[in-house]
Design a protein around this motif. Structure first.
Motif, PDB file in Angstrom:
ATOM      1  N   ILE A 106      -3.335  -3.740   6.511  1.00  0.00           N
ATOM      2  CA  ILE A 106      -2.957  -3.638   5.200  1.00  0.00           C
ATOM      3  C   ILE A 106      -2.551  -1.953   5.033  1.00  0.00           C
ATOM      4  N   MET A 107      -1.278  -1.499   4.893  1.00  0.00           N
ATOM      5  CA  MET A 107      -0.956  -0.208   4.951  1.00  0.00           C
ATOM      6  C   MET A 107      -0.160   0.167   3.781  1.00  0.00           C
ATOM      7  N   SER A 163       2.852   2.033   1.978  1.00  0.00           N
ATOM      8  CA  SER A 163       4.385   2.651   2.481  1.00  0.00           C
ATOM      9  C   SER A 163       4.278   4.036   2.913  1.00  0.00           C
ATOM     10  N   ARG A 164       3.405   4.831   2.193  1.00  0.00           N
ATOM     11  CA  ARG A 164       3.311   6.097   2.930  1.00  0.00           C
ATOM     12  C   ARG A 164       2.722   6.210   4.023  1.00  0.00           C
ATOM     13  N   GLU A 165       1.689   5.332   4.241  1.00  0.00           N
ATOM     14  CA  GLU A 165       1.029   5.469   5.664  1.00  0.00           C
ATOM     15  C   GLU A 165       1.747   4.752   6.486  1.00  0.00           C
ATOM     16  N   PHE A 166       2.673   3.818   6.362  1.00  0.00           N
ATOM     17  CA  PHE A 166       3.255   2.999   7.183  1.00  0.00           C
ATOM     18  C   PHE A 166       4.535   4.160   7.862  1.00  0.00           C
ATOM     19  N   ASN A 167       5.156   5.313   6.706  1.00  0.00           N
ATOM     20  CA  ASN A 167       6.134   5.975   7.083  1.00  0.00           C
ATOM     21  C   ASN A 167       5.536   7.130   7.994  1.00  0.00           C
ATOM     22  N   GLN A 168       4.338   7.510   7.920  1.00  0.00           N
ATOM     23  CA  GLN A 168       3.602   8.666   8.521  1.00  0.00           C
ATOM     24  C   GLN A 168       3.011   8.045   9.770  1.00  0.00           C
ATOM     25  N   ILE A 174       2.462  -4.373   3.986  1.00  0.00           N
ATOM     26  CA  ILE A 174       2.750  -2.812   3.727  1.00  0.00           C
ATOM     27  C   ILE A 174       2.821  -3.084   1.962  1.00  0.00           C
ATOM     28  N   THR A 175       2.068  -1.825   1.575  1.00  0.00           N
ATOM     29  CA  THR A 175       1.958  -2.201  -0.184  1.00  0.00           C
ATOM     30  C   THR A 175       2.647  -1.057  -0.459  1.00  0.00           C
ATOM     31  N   ASN A 176       3.217  -1.264  -2.019  1.00  0.00           N
ATOM     32  CA  ASN A 176       3.876  -0.187  -2.521  1.00  0.00           C
ATOM     33  C   ASN A 176       3.206  -0.124  -4.040  1.00  0.00           C
ATOM     34  N   ARG A 177       2.508   0.917  -4.338  1.00  0.00           N
ATOM     35  CA  ARG A 177       1.652   0.827  -5.398  1.00  0.00           C
ATOM     36  C   ARG A 177       0.769  -0.391  -5.707  1.00  0.00           C
ATOM     37  N   GLY A 178      -0.035  -0.540  -4.546  1.00  0.00           N
ATOM     38  CA  GLY A 178      -1.056  -1.552  -4.332  1.00  0.00           C
ATOM     39  C   GLY A 178      -0.613  -2.921  -4.276  1.00  0.00           C
ATOM     40  N   GLU A 179       0.617  -3.138  -4.568  1.00  0.00           N
ATOM     41  CA  GLU A 179       1.146  -4.700  -4.420  1.00  0.00           C
ATOM     42  C   GLU A 179       1.805  -4.646  -3.057  1.00  0.00           C
TER      43      GLU A 179
END
Length: 84
Positions: free
Chosen positions: A3-4, A6-11, A27-32
């Protein structure tokens, strides 16, 4: 399953791609959870036959994530009744 955010995914795109070759990456965005990254081979398998979501997101190696659970035998003694 990895689980990553979205920021971790981009980096760490390369790390996400390597992890997706082993099992799907959520890939999560704000925990979702919002996206799933998986290998093209796994995607093709999903397109060929219907399967449950749990089956689709489980690791390719069936031994990954297995839990050995040993339960004690259930007691044979009769329990006292409770008056209400």
């Amino acid at each position: 399953m990895t689980i990553m955010t979205s920021r971790e995914f981009n980096q760490h795109l390369g790390q996400a791609q390597k992890a997706a070759m082993i099992s799907p990456v959520t890939i999560t965005n704000r925990g979702e959870p919002v996206f799933v990254l998986m290998s093209y081979e796994k995607f093709e398998q999903l397109q060929q036959r219907p399967m449950s979501a749990a089956e689709a997101l489980s690791p390719s190696d069936p031994t990954v994530g297995t839990i050995d659970l040993e339960l004690k035998p259930r007691s044979r003694t009769r329990r006292q009744s409770v008056e209400l």
